[in-house]
Scaffold this motif. Structure first.
Motif, PDB file in Angstrom:
ATOM      1  N   ASP A  26      42.702  20.347  45.315  1.00  0.00           N
ATOM      2  CA  ASP A  26      43.517  20.791  43.838  1.00  0.00           C
ATOM      3  C   ASP A  26      44.974  20.896  44.354  1.00  0.00           C
ATOM      4  N   LEU A  28      47.060  23.396  44.380  1.00  0.00           N
ATOM      5  CA  LEU A  28      47.542  24.113  45.479  1.00  0.00           C
ATOM      6  C   LEU A  28      47.420  23.770  46.899  1.00  0.00           C
ATOM      7  N   CYS A  87      43.146  28.605  50.360  1.00  0.00           N
ATOM      8  CA  CYS A  87      44.042  28.346  49.053  1.00  0.00           C
ATOM      9  C   CYS A  87      43.144  29.092  48.032  1.00  0.00           C
ATOM     10  N   PHE A  89      43.394  30.441  43.746  1.00  0.00           N
ATOM     11  CA  PHE A  89      44.072  30.489  42.530  1.00  0.00           C
ATOM     12  C   PHE A  89      43.908  31.974  42.173  1.00  0.00           C
ATOM     13  N   ARG A  90      45.116  32.370  41.888  1.00  0.00           N
ATOM     14  CA  ARG A  90      45.197  34.052  41.441  1.00  0.00           C
ATOM     15  C   ARG A  90      44.102  34.503  40.368  1.00  0.00           C
ATOM     16  N   HIS A  91      43.691  33.453  39.675  1.00  0.00           N
ATOM     17  CA  HIS A  91      42.998  34.035  38.412  1.00  0.00           C
ATOM     18  C   HIS A  91      41.437  34.371  38.908  1.00  0.00           C
ATOM     19  N   ILE A 121      48.295  31.677  47.624  1.00  0.00           N
ATOM     20  CA  ILE A 121      48.098  31.775  46.377  1.00  0.00           C
ATOM     21  C   ILE A 121      49.366  31.242  45.366  1.00  0.00           C
ATOM     22  N   GLU A 122      49.178  30.645  44.546  1.00  0.00           N
ATOM     23  CA  GLU A 122      50.457  29.914  43.934  1.00  0.00           C
ATOM     24  C   GLU A 122      51.237  31.155  43.167  1.00  0.00           C
TER      25      GLU A 122
END
Length: 125
Positions: A26, A28, A87, A89-91, A121-122
């Motif tokens: 991905d 990120l 890694c 993603f926040r969501h 985290i992004e």
């Protein structure tokens, strides 16, 4: 932490501090790999490291270990220490399944002697 049989986007890039072609699943991961490549405190890094839970005694209160997962980054610093980064993603970070996988990764790497473990985290918009 990802499944070894993950079937999604996979960008392949070549970076100086990685001995193999970087397989980024991905954006990120790709951004973090590029950041590590320019970090003066990093001598080299590996990506998509398979975890062998058969050789690890995990706490009994953790869920059953997954059979085929990998950590995102294993980093060798210039001072000789090792670090692991996952890694996320926040969501999806609040999901219990993600929290369980991250806990398994943390416990696994601590038993391997790697105490510098963290999550990438992004940035927030």
């Amino acid at each position: 932490m990802r499944r070894t049989s993950q079937k999604n986007r996979c960008a392949k890039i070549s970076l100086d501090k990685n001995q193999q072609i970087c397989r980024c699943h991905d954006k990120l991961m790709e951004a973090y790999a590029r950041q590590l490549n320019t970090d003066e405190n990093v001598s080299e890094f590996s990506m998509n490291i398979p975890l062998d839970f058969k050789k690890t005694a995990l706490p009994s209160d953790l869920p059953a270990p997954p059979t085929s997962h990998m950590s995102d980054f294993l980093i060798k610093k210039t001072d000789g220490t090792m670090a692991v980064r996952e890694c996320v993603f926040r969501h999806i970070l609040p999901r219990q399944s993600v929290i369980d996988l991250l806990q398994l990764s943390l416990e696994y790497w601590y038993q391997q002697g790697v105490t510098d473990w963290g999550i990438v985290i992004e940035k927030e918009a």
